[in-house]
Design an enzyme around this catalytic site. Structure first.
Site, PDB file in Angstrom:
ATOM      1  N   CYS A 117       7.949  13.093  36.720  1.00 32.98           N
ATOM      2  CA  CYS A 117       9.258  11.909  36.400  1.00 32.98           C
ATOM      3  C   CYS A 117       8.530  10.445  36.278  1.00 32.98           C
ATOM      4  O   CYS A 117       8.381   9.999  35.259  1.00 32.98           O
ATOM      5  CB  CYS A 117      10.153  11.862  36.835  1.00 32.98           C
ATOM      6  SG  CYS A 117      10.918  11.956  38.843  1.00 32.98           S
TER       7      CYS A 117
HETATM    8  N1  LIG Z   1      14.731  16.319  40.164  1.00 32.25           N
HETATM    9  C1  LIG Z   1      13.910  15.710  39.309  1.00 32.25           C
HETATM   10  O1  LIG Z   1      14.143  15.301  38.344  1.00 32.25           O
HETATM   11  C2  LIG Z   1      12.527  16.679  38.847  1.00 32.25           C
HETATM   12  C3  LIG Z   1      12.058  17.191  39.856  1.00 32.25           C
HETATM   13  N2  LIG Z   1      10.651  17.684  40.398  1.00 32.25           N
HETATM   14  C4  LIG Z   1      10.016  19.198  40.736  1.00 32.25           C
HETATM   15  O2  LIG Z   1      10.446  20.256  40.032  1.00 32.25           O
HETATM   16  C5  LIG Z   1      11.265  21.070  41.625  1.00 32.25           C
HETATM   17  C6  LIG Z   1      12.338  21.650  41.396  1.00 32.25           C
HETATM   18  O3  LIG Z   1      12.823  20.458  41.685  1.00 32.25           O
HETATM   19  P1  LIG Z   1      14.654  19.884  41.417  1.00 32.25           P
HETATM   20  O4  LIG Z   1      15.418  21.552  41.042  1.00 32.25           O
HETATM   21  O5  LIG Z   1      14.870  18.896  41.902  1.00 32.25           O
HETATM   22  O6  LIG Z   1      15.092  21.014  43.173  1.00 32.25           O
HETATM   23  P2  LIG Z   1      16.379  21.311  43.480  1.00 32.25           P
HETATM   24  O7  LIG Z   1      16.000  21.191  45.241  1.00 32.25           O
HETATM   25  O8  LIG Z   1      17.513  21.040  42.597  1.00 32.25           O
HETATM   26  O9  LIG Z   1      16.135  23.048  43.053  1.00 32.25           O
HETATM   27  C7  LIG Z   1      15.107  23.873  44.261  1.00 32.25           C
HETATM   28  C8  LIG Z   1      15.380  25.369  43.289  1.00 32.25           C
HETATM   29  O10 LIG Z   1      14.158  26.252  44.267  1.00 32.25           O
HETATM   30  C9  LIG Z   1      15.150  27.262  44.977  1.00 32.25           C
HETATM   31  N3  LIG Z   1      14.345  27.615  46.448  1.00 32.25           N
HETATM   32  C10 LIG Z   1      14.253  26.752  47.391  1.00 32.25           C
HETATM   33  N4  LIG Z   1      12.806  26.862  48.096  1.00 32.25           N
HETATM   34  C11 LIG Z   1      12.908  28.051  47.821  1.00 32.25           C
HETATM   35  C12 LIG Z   1      12.228  29.811  48.294  1.00 32.25           C
HETATM   36  N5  LIG Z   1      11.200  30.092  48.868  1.00 32.25           N
HETATM   37  N6  LIG Z   1      12.259  30.649  47.119  1.00 32.25           N
HETATM   38  C13 LIG Z   1      13.133  31.003  46.105  1.00 32.25           C
HETATM   39  N7  LIG Z   1      14.142  29.335  45.843  1.00 32.25           N
HETATM   40  C14 LIG Z   1      13.759  28.897  46.733  1.00 32.25           C
HETATM   41  C15 LIG Z   1      16.788  26.113  45.821  1.00 32.25           C
HETATM   42  O11 LIG Z   1      17.297  26.975  47.026  1.00 32.25           O
HETATM   43  P3  LIG Z   1      18.004  26.565  47.153  1.00 32.25           P
HETATM   44  O12 LIG Z   1      19.710  26.071  46.619  1.00 32.25           O
HETATM   45  O13 LIG Z   1      18.289  27.492  48.431  1.00 32.25           O
HETATM   46  O14 LIG Z   1      17.503  25.247  48.285  1.00 32.25           O
HETATM   47  C16 LIG Z   1      17.019  25.549  44.080  1.00 32.25           C
HETATM   48  O15 LIG Z   1      18.182  26.446  43.784  1.00 32.25           O
HETATM   49  C17 LIG Z   1      10.520  20.671  42.515  1.00 32.25           C
HETATM   50  O16 LIG Z   1       9.132  20.759  42.751  1.00 32.25           O
HETATM   51  C18 LIG Z   1      10.203  19.180  42.581  1.00 32.25           C
HETATM   52  O17 LIG Z   1       9.901  18.322  43.164  1.00 32.25           O
HETATM   53  C19 LIG Z   1       9.782  17.282  38.743  1.00 32.25           C
HETATM   54  C20 LIG Z   1      10.184  16.678  38.407  1.00 32.25           C
HETATM   55  C21 LIG Z   1      11.461  15.838  38.065  1.00 32.25           C
HETATM   56  C1  LIG Z   2      14.233   9.947  42.961  1.00 29.28           C
HETATM   57  C2  LIG Z   2      13.283  10.847  43.772  1.00 29.28           C
HETATM   58  O1  LIG Z   2      13.610  11.256  45.681  1.00 29.28           O
HETATM   59  N1  LIG Z   2      12.146  11.614  42.934  1.00 29.28           N
HETATM   60  C3  LIG Z   2      11.434  12.339  43.740  1.00 29.28           C
HETATM   61  C4  LIG Z   2      10.457  12.404  42.078  1.00 29.28           C
HETATM   62  C5  LIG Z   2      10.922  13.552  41.809  1.00 29.28           C
HETATM   63  C6  LIG Z   2      10.114  14.018  40.792  1.00 29.28           C
HETATM   64  O2  LIG Z   2       9.042  13.352  39.917  1.00 29.28           O
HETATM   65  O3  LIG Z   2       9.471  15.439  40.948  1.00 29.28           O
HETATM   66  P1  LIG Z   2       8.252  15.540  41.401  1.00 29.28           P
HETATM   67  O4  LIG Z   2       8.439  15.930  43.157  1.00 29.28           O
HETATM   68  O5  LIG Z   2       7.860  17.267  41.036  1.00 29.28           O
HETATM   69  O6  LIG Z   2       7.145  15.085  41.519  1.00 29.28           O
HETATM   70  C7  LIG Z   2      10.365  11.590  44.718  1.00 29.28           C
HETATM   71  O7  LIG Z   2      10.039  11.072  44.699  1.00 29.28           O
HETATM   72  O8  LIG Z   2       9.620  12.637  45.602  1.00 29.28           O
END
Ligand SMILES: NC(=O)C1=CN([C@@H]2O[C@H](COP(=O)(O)OP(=O)(O)OC[C@H]3O[C@@H](n4cnc5c(N)ncnc54)[C@H](OP(=O)(O)O)[C@@H]3O)[C@@H](O)[C@H]2O)C=CC1
Ligand SMILES: CC(=O)N[C@@H](CCC(=O)OP(=O)(O)O)C(=O)O
Length: 311
Positions: A117
């Site tokens: 992000c």
């Molecule tokens: N949130 C954001 O704004 C952004 C996130 N991202 C990236 O997106 C990805 C997901 O993040 P986010 O959605 O925020 O994270 P969350 O923790 O909200 O969701 C992750 C999901 O993956 C599941 N999970 C974790 N480990 C495993 C595993 N070994 N096998 C199967 N399922 C698993 C979790 O299950 P459980 O509930 O059991 O832990 C959960 O449902 C990350 O790599 C993050 O860095 C990228 C950009 C922005």
């Molecule tokens: C607020 C907050 O904790 N933000 C995350 C980044 C969110 C994101 O861009 O996700 P990726 O980890 O997939 O790059 C951090 O700083 O690690």
């Protein structure tokens, strides 16, 4: 025939928002795993190998494992939303607007790394200025940002919202990444075409979604002929002409603004770029506004999926 899409991590923050964006679409068929089985590796492997496109919304380690699960299956294409592959040379970086050729690279790729992000905002501002020779070699770039707390996924959401959480966070606004070694720095450096790593200072506010990324610049240190507010704005405006996802706010409009709201684009998959300063002044502040879960994650993943499906 509808394309089969599997969102691995569909019950997490990013995965859920991708699912919401797919609701009602007839051109895609969502393969799904019940929430209670989300960590069932055998079931996930089966789903991953049945998909035309698998969208990984997992932590880095789990993403790497998922990619191994489909390694021998050339039919499956991957969009990974984690940090694991964003600077890997054999992956296409999923930010189509950053470069005229990038959309075509994504369209034909087997492996697409969805941007982080913060890097979406930072690269969106930096790359056009590096490509045009305006931001010179060695310039000491700093990136300051604030994110909504959903950026930290389920864990940070619980810490911010649940007062009974053992690691509850009561702060309304906090700085973090204080070692200045945030995982997004390599991605900003490489896709920002920088020769010197930027100093990145992130923070979180007590709002669920939204983001501001700031890139303050000293005009006298930019390339000759480009040391003005108008010239920097023109370079960004020219770069983003002809598409509708990243917009550059006209100077007349930004000159009339007294403040910028980090939640301005919540629920939208676009990004707005502003150029602030005073005509004839010494500095500009370049500002990107986006939804961390829109163009910063889930919205971008759907844009990449659509490009790949158009191949
Ligand atoms: N949130 C954001 O704004 C952004 C996130 N991202 C990236 O997106 C990805 C997901 O993040 P986010 O959605 O925020 O994270 P969350 O923790 O909200 O969701 C992750 C999901 O993956 C599941 N999970 C974790 N480990 C495993 C595993 N070994 N096998 C199967 N399922 C698993 C979790 O299950 P459980 O509930 O059991 O832990 C959960 O449902 C990350 O790599 C993050 O860095 C990228 C950009 C922005
Ligand atoms: C607020 C907050 O904790 N933000 C995350 C980044 C969110 C994101 O861009 O996700 P990726 O980890 O997939 O790059 C951090 O700083 O690690």
């Amino acid at each position: 025939m509808a394309a089969k899409i599997f969102i691995d991590g569909e019950h997490g923050t990013t995965g859920l928002q991708i699912r919401t964006r797919m609701a009602g679409r007839r051109d895609v068929e969502l393969l799904s795993i019940p929430e209670a089985e989300r960590r069932n590796a055998a079931l996930r492997e089966d789903m991953l190998n049945s998909a035309d496109i698998a969208i990984l919304c997992l932590p880095d380690d789990a993403s790497k494992e998922a990619v191994k699960m489909v390694a021998g299956n050339n039919k499956v294409r991957i969009i990974d939303t984690s940090t694991a592959f964003r600077v890997a040379p054999d992956w296409a970086y999923g930010f189509a607007e950053m470069d005229k050729a990038q959309g075509e690279k994504i369209r034909s790729a087997r492996y697409v790394a969805n941007p982080g992000c913060y890097p979406t905002g930072a690269i969106g501002l930096i790359r056009p200025l590096r490509a045009a020779g305006i931001l010179p070699d060695g310039y000491p770039v700093t990136v300051n940002a604030v994110s909504g707390y959903t950026g930290g996924g389920k864990q940070l959401i619980a810490q911010m919202e649940d007062k009974a959480h053992p690691e509850h966070l009561a702060a309304n606004n906090f700085l973090y990444g204080l070692t200045l070694k945030h995982k997004h720095v390599p991605e900003m450096t490489i896709h920002g075409l920088l020769d010197r790593a930027p100093l990145f200072a992130p923070s979180v506010g007590r709002f669920a979604q939204g983001m501001i990324v700031q890139l303050p610049l000293f005009l006298e240190d930019l390339a000759g002929g480009h040391q003005s507010l108008e010239s920097v704005h023109a370079a960004l405006d020219t770069h983003y002409a002809g598409q509708s996802i990243v917009s550059v706010v006209p100077l007349e409009e930004s000159a009339g603004l007294a403040r910028i709201d980090a939640e301005e684009l919540v629920g939208q998959d676009t990004m707005k770029l502003y150029v602030f300063g005073t005509p004839g002044g010494a500095h500009v502040n370049l500002v990107a506004v986006l939804d961390n879960l829109g163009k910063g994650a889930s919205g971008a993943a759907v844009q990449n999926m659509d490009l790949m499906l158009s191949a």
